[in-house]
Scaffold this motif. Structure first.
Motif, PDB file in Angstrom:
ATOM      1  N   ASN A  15      21.962  34.975  72.203  1.00 33.77           N
ATOM      2  CA  ASN A  15      20.603  33.712  73.549  1.00 33.77           C
ATOM      3  C   ASN A  15      19.757  34.341  72.282  1.00 33.77           C
ATOM      4  OD1 ASN A  15      22.174  33.381  75.762  1.00 33.77           O
ATOM      5  ND2 ASN A  15      21.359  36.302  77.017  1.00 33.77           N
TER       6      ASN A  15
ATOM      7  N   ASP B 101      26.290  39.142  74.246  1.00 31.65           N
ATOM      8  CA  ASP B 101      25.881  37.534  74.304  1.00 31.65           C
ATOM      9  C   ASP B 101      24.244  37.829  74.355  1.00 31.65           C
ATOM     10  OD1 ASP B 101      28.198  36.937  75.006  1.00 31.65           O
ATOM     11  OD2 ASP B 101      28.205  36.827  77.112  1.00 31.65           O
TER      12      ASP B 101
ATOM     13  N   SER C  69      20.305  31.301  69.364  1.00 33.66           N
ATOM     14  CA  SER C  69      20.294  30.084  70.332  1.00 33.66           C
ATOM     15  C   SER C  69      18.509  29.922  70.726  1.00 33.66           C
ATOM     16  CB  SER C  69      20.752  29.918  71.378  1.00 33.66           C
ATOM     17  OG  SER C  69      20.801  30.540  72.300  1.00 33.66           O
TER      18      SER C  69
END
Length: 258
Positions: A17, A13, A20
């Motif tokens: 991140n 994750d 993103s």
């Protein structure tokens, strides 16, 4: 080193991140003193991952950096992020099953404590399944976990409804509001049946085996096998059995003499 599925999932994750935000991972020298590097146009971010609390100090490297990286940080040409990933182990399927059985025995004479014990076992099974989701829920509360698993069709609607009700009952008991609820042996049995189903699901089995694989292989944080890369999406009923087969094979090979 990553030695637990929880830490590995959190690492994935973290990578998402950065992506993103427009950053892409780039290869690094294993002797550079950092675990990962991300680049976006002219911006560079170096990342150190700590898996033990004593090593962790926000944005303070705990060991020497390569001269080139240290120079880029000193000249404000790059940023250093120091992140902590706890090496927490999941409660095993066997242990959860034992607590479910204990709650059934206890329920005939003491349904209220039996319900609390059974709910604790249910919660352990729920959170193990939640660590199969990608990305992980932003709000990692029990309620969020129940809704996330329902949304990914990993629990049935009837079980979702009962778990939501059971969560409310558990809160009343845990906070001393005993007059609000009346627990029977049947209530404990109904919850135990759902917990048993969750605990033994293919998703649950897949996560436990992946946790064991990571604990045995001690995966470096800056790389992961092709097999691990293939499971960054949700571990759901469509291909959990394939993951179980592959993870079992890896464990069997690790256990075999060289």
């Amino acid at each position: 080193m990553i030695t637990s599925w929880i830490a590995y999932r959190q690492l994935m994750d973290i990578i998402r991140n950065y992506r993103s935000d427009g950053f892409e991972p780039v290869e690094i020298n294993p002797d550079s003193g950092v675990d990962a590097a991300f680049v976006k146009e002219n911006s560079v971010v170096y990342v150190q991952i700590k898996t033990r609390r004593p090593e962790f100090s926000h944005n303070q490297p705990s060991f020497d950096l390569a001269p080139q990286i240290a120079a880029s940080l000193n000249n404000n040409e790059a940023r250093l992020d120091v992140l902590w990933l706890p090496q927490v182990r999941l409660t095993s399927i066997e242990e959860v099953a034992a607590k479910i059985s204990e709650s059934r025995i206890l329920s005939s004479g003491y349904p209220e404590p039996a319900f609390l014990l059974c709910f604790a076992a249910t919660e352990a099974a729920l959170f193990r399944m939640t660590y199969s989701l990608a990305p992980l829920p932003g709000d990692f509360s029990l309620g969020a976990a129940i809704y996330a698993l329902r949304d990914h069709i990993l629990i049935e609607e009837s079980d979702f409804a009962y778990l939501t009700r059971a969560s409310s009952i558990r809160n009343s008991l845990a906070h001393g509001r005993f007059s609000e609820v009346e627990i029977t042996t049947q209530d404990v049995e109904a919850l135990a049946d759902i917990a048993t189903k969750l605990n033994g699901s293919v998703t649950s089995q897949a996560v436990e085996l992946l946790d064991e694989v990571l604990s045995r292989t001690r995966t470096p944080v800056d790389s992961s096998s092709h097999f691990m890369e293939q499971i960054l999406v949700n571990i759901d009923k469509r291909y959990a059995e394939g993951i179980i087969s592959r993870a079992t094979e890896i464990i069997r090979n690790l256990a075999s003499p060289a």
